[in-house]
Motif scaffolding. Structure first.
Motif, PDB file in Angstrom:
ATOM      1  N   SER A  13      15.842   1.389  -9.248  1.00 40.22           N
ATOM      2  CA  SER A  13      15.463   1.959 -10.804  1.00 40.22           C
ATOM      3  C   SER A  13      14.220   1.557 -11.389  1.00 40.22           C
ATOM      4  N   GLY A  14      13.847   2.005 -12.234  1.00 43.58           N
ATOM      5  CA  GLY A  14      12.546   1.639 -12.689  1.00 43.58           C
ATOM      6  C   GLY A  14      11.265   2.308 -12.092  1.00 43.58           C
ATOM      7  N   PRO A  15       9.889   2.000 -12.723  1.00 42.88           N
ATOM      8  CA  PRO A  15       8.835   2.611 -12.116  1.00 42.88           C
ATOM      9  C   PRO A  15       8.413   2.264 -10.733  1.00 42.88           C
ATOM     10  N   ALA A  22      15.503   1.039   1.537  1.00 41.59           N
ATOM     11  CA  ALA A  22      17.008   0.469   1.963  1.00 41.59           C
ATOM     12  C   ALA A  22      17.725   0.456   0.823  1.00 41.59           C
ATOM     13  N   GLN A  23      17.216  -0.149  -0.002  1.00 43.84           N
ATOM     14  CA  GLN A  23      18.376  -0.309  -1.286  1.00 43.84           C
ATOM     15  C   GLN A  23      18.549   1.087  -2.053  1.00 43.84           C
ATOM     16  N   ASN A  24      17.507   1.867  -1.871  1.00 46.07           N
ATOM     17  CA  ASN A  24      17.610   3.178  -2.635  1.00 46.07           C
ATOM     18  C   ASN A  24      18.578   4.261  -1.610  1.00 46.07           C
ATOM     19  N   ARG A  35      19.852   7.211  -3.517  1.00 44.61           N
ATOM     20  CA  ARG A  35      18.677   7.517  -4.530  1.00 44.61           C
ATOM     21  C   ARG A  35      17.516   8.365  -3.648  1.00 44.61           C
ATOM     22  N   TRP A  36      17.963   9.258  -2.830  1.00 47.03           N
ATOM     23  CA  TRP A  36      16.998   9.875  -2.043  1.00 47.03           C
ATOM     24  C   TRP A  36      15.949  10.752  -2.671  1.00 47.03           C
ATOM     25  N   ASP A  37      16.069  10.853  -3.976  1.00 47.37           N
ATOM     26  CA  ASP A  37      14.989  11.495  -4.681  1.00 47.37           C
ATOM     27  C   ASP A  37      13.635  10.454  -5.049  1.00 47.37           C
ATOM     28  N   ARG A  38      13.747   9.184  -4.415  1.00 48.05           N
ATOM     29  CA  ARG A  38      12.762   8.263  -4.764  1.00 48.05           C
ATOM     30  C   ARG A  38      12.094   7.975  -3.458  1.00 48.05           C
ATOM     31  N   ILE A  39      12.702   8.133  -2.226  1.00 47.21           N
ATOM     32  CA  ILE A  39      12.308   7.794  -0.972  1.00 47.21           C
ATOM     33  C   ILE A  39      10.848   8.086  -0.592  1.00 47.21           C
ATOM     34  N   ASP A  40      10.394   9.458  -0.900  1.00 50.21           N
ATOM     35  CA  ASP A  40       9.020  10.037  -0.878  1.00 50.21           C
ATOM     36  C   ASP A  40       7.967   9.205  -1.542  1.00 50.21           C
ATOM     37  N   ALA A  99      28.317   4.764  -5.072  1.00 50.60           N
ATOM     38  CA  ALA A  99      26.912   5.105  -5.361  1.00 50.60           C
ATOM     39  C   ALA A  99      26.321   4.504  -6.698  1.00 50.60           C
ATOM     40  N   ALA A 100      25.062   4.511  -6.743  1.00 50.03           N
ATOM     41  CA  ALA A 100      24.472   3.915  -8.090  1.00 50.03           C
ATOM     42  C   ALA A 100      23.829   5.070  -8.426  1.00 50.03           C
ATOM     43  N   GLY A 101      24.627   5.803  -9.280  1.00 46.38           N
ATOM     44  CA  GLY A 101      24.192   7.148  -9.734  1.00 46.38           C
ATOM     45  C   GLY A 101      24.193   8.157  -8.659  1.00 46.38           C
ATOM     46  N   ASP A 102      24.284   9.515  -9.394  1.00 44.26           N
ATOM     47  CA  ASP A 102      24.464  10.627  -8.469  1.00 44.26           C
ATOM     48  C   ASP A 102      23.180  11.548  -8.608  1.00 44.26           C
ATOM     49  N   PRO A 103      22.290  11.145  -7.497  1.00 41.42           N
ATOM     50  CA  PRO A 103      20.767  11.962  -7.659  1.00 41.42           C
ATOM     51  C   PRO A 103      21.179  13.377  -7.527  1.00 41.42           C
ATOM     52  N   PRO A 104      20.130  14.228  -7.848  1.00 40.90           N
ATOM     53  CA  PRO A 104      20.245  15.805  -7.614  1.00 40.90           C
ATOM     54  C   PRO A 104      19.757  16.050  -6.232  1.00 40.90           C
ATOM     55  N   ASP A 105      20.194  16.875  -5.414  1.00 40.43           N
ATOM     56  CA  ASP A 105      19.814  17.396  -4.230  1.00 40.43           C
ATOM     57  C   ASP A 105      18.328  17.544  -4.329  1.00 40.43           C
ATOM     58  N   THR A 106      17.526  17.043  -3.164  1.00 39.18           N
ATOM     59  CA  THR A 106      16.108  17.095  -3.100  1.00 39.18           C
ATOM     60  C   THR A 106      15.837  18.321  -2.229  1.00 39.18           C
TER      61      THR A 106
END
Length: 494
Positions: free
Chosen positions: A16-18, A314-316, A321-326, A466-473
């Motif tokens: 999480s975070g910036p 790896a933590q994501n 949190r696949w929305d943060r990987i790229d 899961a830590a949160g349920d991210p949207p489908d990317t």
């Protein structure tokens, strides 16, 4: 206080975070640790060069390449364990993280002991295979035998530090790397020259200082973790987790071996180039050894950013949190281009005075080292981008494609260019081989990152909270976790 709260108190939540700020703050202590390691090697080279001369410097250069190869054999196990720990921490499953630590630590240490014993027994065969110059062979033998004794402590220290980083703590490893380096740097001249109450050990003293520094540091680090009651420590009933779990061990080994082989591929390529360099005599070998020392500094930002990207990704992945990987990857590439680019430019302008610190009285060797650096150093900007891309895909468990890319670009393209193009470019073929390999690896890594199926991978089997349920990317990543058992295909279609 629950375990998750204790973990947050000593580690950093990377889910999480910036992204850019979090990545930079996590990477800085890793960069500091890497700089300390390289500074340690460089200062030790200064002591060896000034006290014992060029032959001793060549001996340590050859011996350190062998050590790098040995460390590579167990590096992958530590990386696989780190990724598994990071994914478990991201999924808030500390019990599973401790199981991974127990299984991996036992196997990691046992393999290190085996390599230390075999290295001690076969040191002459190893150095002869490398083609160590005759004048440096006795010195390299004395140095390397003690270095082999230090391998279990050095590997265990590396393992504990990487596991802590996987859990989100990059500061504690930095402090204990600092302790190891200070002990090594201070003891080095004392043991080489026999200053004060210390015995005069010559080149063996340089290796002995490394042994003392690594051993004291790992013992102190483990003591601190137990005193702090770190949530990943093994105590009480958890000591039974030191008995390897066959299922976890299979995952760690099957994923760790390819990652270790990546380091071994780089090591074999370096040994091959070193063998070619040695054919031109001790002067060229010493110049190349010093240039290679400087390149370790140039690569430090990319290696640190790559380690941070791997832990963060790896933590994501564990938190889904696949929305943060790229965005993590993009931030890592941006930091690499800026930091590595600045170092390359700085080294280009000041390489002669820096090289002169090591080769004080040999103007010809200084000229050779400067020439080598001018031809090679810029290619590490490109290879740094490759490191970041590999760090992301490996964090999901996709370990075979990076291995194949390195085999082709580093082992085949780089060494092949160095060997076959000597008739056209002479010695320069050895130096031009580095840009050739870096360009090839970057192109292939970008292609796999864009078109490969690494997003379907996951190293933790089964469902985890899961830590949160991210949207489908829209990248074809399934909502559920992909299985990663021995029977799973690495590039299975989602």
């Amino acid at each position: 206080m629950d375990e998750n709260a204790k973990t947050r108190g000593r580690s950093r939540d990377l889910t999480s975070g910036p992204i850019a700020r979090t990545l930079l703050l996590f990477a800085l202590p890793v960069l500091g640790s890497n700089v300390l390691q390289s500074l340690n090697g460089s200062v030790n080279s200064v002591w060896v060069g000034r006290f014992l001369g060029e032959s001793a410097l060549t001996a340590t250069s050859n011996a350190n390449l062998v050590l790098f190869l040995i460390l590579g054999t167990v590096f992958g196990i530590g990386m696989a364990a780190t990724i598994l720990v990071a994914q478990s921490v991201g999924a808030k499953d500390l019990a599973h993280a401790r199981r991974i630590v127990g299984t991996s630590a036992t196997f990691f240490f046992a393999v290190s002991v085996v390599f230390a014993v075999c290295g001690w027994l076969w040191v002459d065969a190893i150095l002869n295979l490398l083609g160590t110059p005759p004048d440096a062979l006795p010195l390299a033998r004395s140095y390397l035998r003690i270095i082999f004794v230090s391998v279990p402590a050095a590997n265990l220290l590396t393992f504990v530090m990487t596991v802590l980083r996987g859990a989100g703590d990059s500061r504690t490893p930095f402090y204990f790397m600092l302790l190891a380096v200070v002990l090594d740097v201070v003891l080095n001249p004392l043991l080489i020259a026999g200053i004060g109450p210390f015995p005069r050990l010559g080149i063996a003293g340089s290796a002995t200082s490394t042994l003392v520094g690594q051993t004291v540091s790992v013992v102190a680090l483990l003591a601190l973790l137990y005193l702090r009651k770190h949530p990943l420590r093994l105590a009480g009933a958890d000591l039974a987790l030191l008995r390897p779990d066959p299922h976890l061990l299979r995952i760690v080994v099957t994923k760790g071996i390819p990652m270790g082989l990546q380091m071994i591929v780089i090591s074999v390529a370096a040994l091959t180039i070193m063998g070619l360099v040695n054919t031109y005599g001790s002067q060229v070998a010493a110049a190349y050894g010093i240039a290679a020392q400087l390149w370790t500094y140039v690569q430090m930002p990319a290696l640190a950013i790559g380690a941070a990207v791997s832990s963060m990704a790896a933590q994501n992945v564990g938190a889904r949190r696949w929305d943060r990987i790229d965005r993590i990857t993009a931030a890592g590439i941006g930091f690499n281009l800026v930091l590595t680019g600045v170092l390359v430019a700085t080294l280009y302008w000041f390489d002669r005075p820096v090289v002169g610190l090591f080769l004080v009285s040999d103007g010809a060797a200084i000229d050779i080292a400067v020439h080598i650096n001018d031809m090679v150093s810029w290619s590490f900007v490109l290879f740094g981008v490759t490191i970041v891309l590999f760090a992301t895909v490996r964090a999901t468990g996709a370990v075979m494609p990076p291995l194949f890319i390195l085999i082709f670009s580093v082992l085949l393209v780089r060494t092949g260019f160095a060997y076959w193009m000597r008739d056209f470019f002479g010695q320069d073929a050895l130096w031009w081989s580095f840009p050739a390999g870096s360009i090839c690896s970057l192109v292939l890594a970008m292609a796999y990152y864009r078109f490969g199926r690494w997003r379907s991978m996951h190293m933790i089997e089964g469902e985890r909270p899961a830590a949160g349920d991210p949207p489908d990317t829209g990248l074809g990543v399934p909502r559920q976790r992909a299985r990663l058992g021995p029977e799973a295909e690495e590039d299975a279609t989602p």
